[in-house]
Design a protein around this motif. Structure first.
Motif, PDB file in Angstrom:
ATOM      1  N   ALA A 273       0.872  -1.173   0.000  1.00 17.46           N
ATOM      2  CA  ALA A 273       0.000   0.000   0.000  1.00 17.46           C
ATOM      3  C   ALA A 273       0.907   1.220   0.000  1.00 17.46           C
ATOM      4  O   ALA A 273       2.055   1.168   0.462  1.00 17.46           O
ATOM      5  N   PHE A 274       0.399   2.333  -0.512  1.00 14.10           N
ATOM      6  CA  PHE A 274       1.272   3.451  -0.847  1.00 14.10           C
ATOM      7  C   PHE A 274       0.612   4.766  -0.443  1.00 14.10           C
ATOM      8  O   PHE A 274      -0.501   5.068  -0.881  1.00 14.10           O
ATOM      9  N   LEU A 275       1.277   5.525   0.409  1.00 15.93           N
ATOM     10  CA  LEU A 275       0.854   6.875   0.767  1.00 15.93           C
ATOM     11  C   LEU A 275       1.654   7.836  -0.095  1.00 15.93           C
ATOM     12  O   LEU A 275       2.882   7.790  -0.098  1.00 15.93           O
ATOM     13  N   TYR A 276       0.970   8.720  -0.817  1.00 15.43           N
ATOM     14  CA  TYR A 276       1.666   9.534  -1.801  1.00 15.43           C
ATOM     15  C   TYR A 276       1.376  11.016  -1.628  1.00 15.43           C
ATOM     16  O   TYR A 276       0.435  11.419  -0.937  1.00 15.43           O
ATOM     17  N   ALA A 277       2.200  11.841  -2.255  1.00 16.55           N
ATOM     18  CA  ALA A 277       2.059  13.293  -2.234  1.00 16.55           C
ATOM     19  C   ALA A 277       1.837  13.799  -3.644  1.00 16.55           C
ATOM     20  O   ALA A 277       2.090  13.090  -4.625  1.00 16.55           O
TER      21      ALA A 277
ATOM     22  N   LEU B 180       6.352  10.946   0.528  1.00 23.09           N
ATOM     23  CA  LEU B 180       5.725  12.229   0.835  1.00 23.09           C
ATOM     24  C   LEU B 180       6.645  13.405   0.585  1.00 23.09           C
ATOM     25  O   LEU B 180       6.218  14.559   0.710  1.00 23.09           O
ATOM     26  N   ASP B 181       7.894  13.128   0.235  1.00 26.98           N
ATOM     27  CA  ASP B 181       8.871  14.184  -0.030  1.00 26.98           C
ATOM     28  C   ASP B 181       9.149  14.229  -1.522  1.00 26.98           C
ATOM     29  O   ASP B 181       9.229  13.186  -2.183  1.00 26.98           O
TER      30      ASP B 181
ATOM     31  N   ARG C   2      17.760   8.528  -2.716  1.00 27.19           N
ATOM     32  CA  ARG C   2      18.041   9.498  -1.659  1.00 27.19           C
ATOM     33  C   ARG C   2      17.592   9.001  -0.292  1.00 27.19           C
ATOM     34  O   ARG C   2      17.779   9.681   0.711  1.00 27.19           O
ATOM     35  N   SER C   3      16.965   7.826  -0.255  1.00 22.78           N
ATOM     36  CA  SER C   3      16.538   7.230   1.010  1.00 22.78           C
ATOM     37  C   SER C   3      16.460   5.721   0.829  1.00 22.78           C
ATOM     38  O   SER C   3      16.464   5.208  -0.299  1.00 22.78           O
TER      39      SER C   3
ATOM     40  N   VAL D 212      10.297   6.085  -8.333  1.00 20.11           N
ATOM     41  CA  VAL D 212       9.837   6.520  -7.017  1.00 20.11           C
ATOM     42  C   VAL D 212      10.303   5.491  -5.996  1.00 20.11           C
ATOM     43  O   VAL D 212      10.049   4.292  -6.159  1.00 20.11           O
ATOM     44  N   VAL D 213      10.984   5.963  -4.958  1.00 19.16           N
ATOM     45  CA  VAL D 213      11.395   5.119  -3.837  1.00 19.16           C
ATOM     46  C   VAL D 213      10.562   5.513  -2.623  1.00 19.16           C
ATOM     47  O   VAL D 213      10.558   6.679  -2.218  1.00 19.16           O
TER      48      VAL D 213
END
Length: 336
Positions: free
Chosen positions: A178-182, A255-256, A304-305, A326-327
């Motif tokens: 599941a994926f929380l996105y911005a 989210l970033d 980057r993470s 996307v990571v």
């Protein structure tokens, strides 16, 4: 103004069209006709199910068409409204944007009643269909531009009660991730408009590309039906990951803006890991090869993470500024 010939208050099953006035060179009094189905019986929630927000994303459109054919009033507790191909002109053209006005429906909310076709569709949803709905399901995939690890996803809305209901419904899709996105590409999203009206919103990213494997269709269909059972819109026993003999869903978030890796140069994109793979901060997760200068070393794309590779660009040929990877970081569900 969008014309509707259905009686949303009537019980039973109805199938018709939403008609959007549109004039073209060979049709002065033409309409764009968007198929719509309603199935209603007794007391229960109103659920709005939509595919084809982006025309080239067919997984959700097929699942919604099957649902519209299969549902009978005896199966329903409440009301289900189904629009399989919401951006119908784009769906017919296999494009992300509408060929009639060049607009992205998912960036057109709240819309205008006398605007372009895309804007009129957005306005009708905003002012008519969202207000009458309790649950809004917006089925997406990556289309021709992106490939996703199949997932249900959502925004982190501020209202905690609304957030928890959305989280439970998202997990009811039973996807591995599941994926929380911005939102990094502007405003006017369909889910945001529905969220702002206080609705329980469930969205998906079910793979991508032009070819859709059979297992993706199965995830789309079984997940959609399970969510409808979960929210109390159709009869049936809800399945869980545990009842299916599967490990818990991995919850991730991006989210970033730095989680969304953009191509620094144009060229040919090469991904270095399979989707769903856990990568470490500092890993080279992709390369941009230089067509005009094959003697040059390719441009490295660095994570980057630490997190899971959830998304990759589908076409290899890439323009500067395209999102290519996307990571997403793993998060504790209890922290939400």
């Amino acid at each position: 103004m969008v014309i509707n010939t259905l009686n949303f208050e009537a019980p039973g099953k109805q199938q018709s069209f939403l008609r959007v006035p549109y004039s073209h060179n060979l049709g002065g009094w033409a309409n764009v006709m968007i198929p719509i189905t309603t199935v209603a019986s007794g007391e229960g929630p109103t659920v709005l199910v939509m595919g084809g927000n982006h025309g080239d994303e067919y997984q959700g459109q097929i699942a919604a068409m099957k649902l519209a054919r299969e549902l009978t009033p005896e199966m329903v507790t409440g009301r289900i409204i189904i629009i399989p191909s919401l951006n119908f002109p784009a769906a017919r053209a296999a494009t992300r944007l509408s060929p009639l006005d060049g607009k992205n429906l998912n960036r057109s909310f709240p819309g205008e009643p006398e605007g372009s076709v895309t804007s009129q569709i957005a306005h009708y949803l905003t002012t008519v269909l969202f207000p009458m709905s309790d649950v809004v399901i917006d089925l997406h995939s990556g289309g021709r531009s992106m490939e996703f690890e199949p997932c249900a996803h959502m925004h982190l809305v501020d209202d905690k009660e609304q957030r928890q209901k959305m989280l439970a419904a998202m997990l009811a899709w039973n996807t591995d991730f599941a994926f929380l996105y911005a939102d990094i590409a502007g405003t006017g999203l369909l889910p945001v408009e529905a969220e702002n009206q206080g609705k329980l919103v469930v969205t998906t990213e079910l793979g991508g590309g032009e070819a859709v494997p059979a297992h993706i269709h199965q995830i789309a269909e079984s997940g959609l039906k399970n969510v409808l059972i979960h929210v109390g819109a159709i009869h049936g026993e809800e399945q869980t990951r545990e009842s299916l003999g599967k490990p818990p869903t991995i919850l991730t978030q991006a989210l970033d803006a730095e989680d969304y890796i953009l191509a620094p140069e144009s060229g040919i994109f090469e991904v270095k890991f399979e989707l769903g793979t856990k990568v470490q901060k500092g890993d080279c997760v992709g390369l941009i090869h230089h067509m005009e200068r094959p003697d040059r070393e390719p441009e490295q794309l660095i994570a980057r993470s630490t997190g899971y590779l959830m998304t990759m660009r589908s076409p290899c040929l890439t323009q500067q500024g395209d999102c290519v990877i996307v990571v997403a970081q793993e998060v504790d569900i209890n922290s939400l």
